[in-house]
Design a protein around this motif. Structure first.
Motif, short mmCIF file in Angstrom:
data_model
loop_
_atom_site.label_atom_id
_atom_site.label_comp_id
_atom_site.label_asym_id
_atom_site.label_seq_id
_atom_site.Cartn_x
_atom_site.Cartn_y
_atom_site.Cartn_z
N LEU A 45 0.43 -3.62 -5.04
CA LEU A 45 -1.00 -3.34 -5.02
C LEU A 45 -1.78 -4.51 -4.44
O LEU A 45 -2.75 -4.32 -3.67
N LYS A 46 -1.37 -5.72 -4.79
CA LYS A 46 -2.06 -6.91 -4.27
C LYS A 46 -1.94 -6.97 -2.76
O LYS A 46 -2.92 -7.28 -2.06
N HIS A 47 -0.76 -6.67 -2.24
CA HIS A 47 -0.55 -6.68 -0.78
C HIS A 47 -1.48 -5.67 -0.12
O HIS A 47 -2.09 -5.96 0.93
N LEU A 48 -1.60 -4.49 -0.71
CA LEU A 48 -2.46 -3.45 -0.13
C LEU A 48 -3.93 -3.87 -0.18
O LEU A 48 -4.68 -3.66 0.80
N LEU A 49 -4.37 -4.45 -1.29
CA LEU A 49 -5.75 -4.88 -1.42
C LEU A 49 -6.12 -5.97 -0.42
O LEU A 49 -7.21 -5.96 0.16
N LEU A 50 -5.20 -6.89 -0.21
CA LEU A 50 -5.50 -8.04 0.65
C LEU A 50 -5.30 -7.76 2.12
O LEU A 50 -5.70 -8.56 2.96
N ASN A 51 -4.69 -6.63 2.43
CA ASN A 51 -4.44 -6.31 3.84
C ASN A 51 -5.10 -4.99 4.25
O ASN A 51 -4.75 -4.43 5.29
N ALA A 52 -6.04 -4.53 3.45
CA ALA A 52 -6.72 -3.27 3.74
C ALA A 52 -7.55 -3.37 5.02
O ALA A 52 -8.33 -4.30 5.19
N THR A 53 -7.36 -2.43 5.92
CA THR A 53 -8.10 -2.37 7.18
C THR A 53 -9.18 -1.30 7.08
O THR A 53 -9.14 -0.45 6.18
N PRO A 54 -10.14 -1.29 7.99
CA PRO A 54 -11.13 -0.22 7.99
C PRO A 54 -10.49 1.17 8.11
O PRO A 54 -11.00 2.14 7.55
N GLU A 55 -9.35 1.25 8.80
CA GLU A 55 -8.66 2.53 8.97
C GLU A 55 -8.02 3.00 7.66
O GLU A 55 -7.79 4.20 7.48
N ASP A 56 -7.75 2.07 6.75
CA ASP A 56 -7.16 2.42 5.46
C ASP A 56 -8.19 2.99 4.49
O ASP A 56 -7.83 3.65 3.52
N SER A 57 -9.45 2.71 4.74
CA SER A 57 -10.51 3.14 3.84
C SER A 57 -10.53 4.66 3.72
O SER A 57 -10.46 5.38 4.72
N GLY A 58 -10.60 5.14 2.48
CA GLY A 58 -10.61 6.58 2.26
C GLY A 58 -9.23 7.19 2.14
O GLY A 58 -9.11 8.42 2.06
N CYS A 59 -8.19 6.37 2.12
CA CYS A 59 -6.82 6.86 2.04
C CYS A 59 -6.22 6.65 0.66
O CYS A 59 -6.76 5.91 -0.16
N PHE A 60 -5.09 7.29 0.42
CA PHE A 60 -4.41 7.31 -0.87
C PHE A 60 -3.00 6.74 -0.67
O PHE A 60 -2.19 7.34 0.04
N PHE A 61 -2.73 5.57 -1.27
CA PHE A 61 -1.48 4.87 -1.02
C PHE A 61 -0.63 4.71 -2.29
O PHE A 61 -1.17 4.45 -3.37
N ASN A 62 0.67 4.81 -2.11
CA ASN A 62 1.62 4.40 -3.13
C ASN A 62 1.65 2.88 -3.14
O ASN A 62 1.32 2.23 -2.14
N TYR A 63 2.08 2.29 -4.26
CA TYR A 63 2.11 0.83 -4.35
C TYR A 63 2.99 0.19 -3.29
O TYR A 63 2.81 -0.98 -2.93
N ASP A 64 3.97 0.95 -2.74
CA ASP A 64 4.86 0.40 -1.72
C ASP A 64 4.30 0.51 -0.31
O ASP A 64 4.96 0.14 0.67
N GLY A 65 3.07 1.01 -0.18
CA GLY A 65 2.41 1.10 1.11
C GLY A 65 2.50 2.44 1.80
O GLY A 65 1.82 2.67 2.81
N SER A 66 3.32 3.35 1.28
CA SER A 66 3.42 4.67 1.88
C SER A 66 2.20 5.50 1.50
O SER A 66 1.65 5.36 0.40
N GLU A 67 1.77 6.37 2.41
CA GLU A 67 0.58 7.17 2.15
C GLU A 67 0.97 8.43 1.40
O GLU A 67 2.00 9.06 1.66
N ILE A 68 0.12 8.83 0.44
CA ILE A 68 0.37 10.01 -0.39
C ILE A 68 -0.54 11.15 0.07
O ILE A 68 -1.74 10.94 0.29
#
Length: 231
Positions: free
Chosen positions: A206-229
């Motif tokens: 989760l920390k990796h996802l929070l610290l590397n979130a891009t504008p393109e990631d906004s509005g998306c649903f991610f698993n803790y491992d980075g895969s999109e749900i």
């Protein structure tokens, strides 16, 4: 690069571990929970980290939420995490739904995350990273529902995913990114001892996802491992 993060529901489980990992990395951590005097692990963590502050917050007490936001109004936030949640009674099947409990689950899991970002949007807009993360759940995925049941918790997480999507659009002009996360099946009081991963593993992802979130990631649903749900 460190920054400032506010996390709700830090008395145990994922919230506590997230506070621990960010504090260890040198971040200024604002950790909230309903009853700090009973959160002994969080208190011990605060005693060993000068960069961690503990504040009392019932996420469904919106006056208290506004007062906290006002008391921190000079503090820019890089990351805001809505982690506090409520599962409700387990084993609920068709025909045995308690409507009052359903309302409580929706209040904590759906309405409170929206009110949290509403209160702290100015703080996020003043920060550098401008990331809002919501701890959702894979059971909120309509596409993934193959077993039925779970009406209370499922619906609350499906609804908060829609909140995240709308926030990603409404706050885009301020540069704020809103994301929904599935933390995995985690060994917490809610997940139980037979869960697949530890809180440490979940929070690292989760920390990796929070610290590397891009504008393109906004509005998306991610698993803790980075895969999109899928929604």
């Amino acid at each position: 690069m460190s920054g400032t993060i506010l996390i709700t529901g830090c008395n145990r489980g994922i919230g506590l571990e997230m506070a621990r990992q960010f504090a260890a990395d040198g971040w200024k951590v604002i950790a909230t929970c309903r009853n700090p005097s009973a959160a002994w692990e969080l208190s011990e963590l605060a005693e060993s980290h000068e960069n961690l502050q503990v504040h009392g917050l019932d996420v469904t007490d919106y006056q208290q939420l506004e007062e906290l936001a006002h008391s921190l109004e000079e503090l820019p936030l890089d990351v805001l995490v809505s982690n506090a949640g409520y599962y409700g009674p387990k084993g609920v099947t068709f025909g045995s739904v308690d409507v009052e409990e359903w309302r409580k689950v929706l209040e904590v899991n759906t309405i409170a995350p929206y009110k949290l970002v509403e209160a702290f949007a100015p703080h996020l807009a003043a920060g550098k990273r401008k990331v809002f993360g919501v701890l959702s759940s894979k059971v909120g995925s309509i596409d993934d529902n193959g077993s039925g049941g779970g009406y209370l918790y499922r619906s609350s997480k499906t609804a908060v995913n829609q909140v995240v999507k709308s926030l990603s659009i409404d706050l885009a002009e301020q540069g704020i990114r809103a994301l929904a996360f599935h933390p995995g099946w985690v060994q917490t009081e809610m997940g139980g001892p037979n869960a697949l991963i530890s809180t440490q593993q979940s929070v690292q992802g989760l920390k990796h996802l929070l610290l590397n979130a891009t504008p393109e990631d906004s509005g998306c649903f991610f698993n803790y491992d980075g895969s999109e749900i899928p929604w």
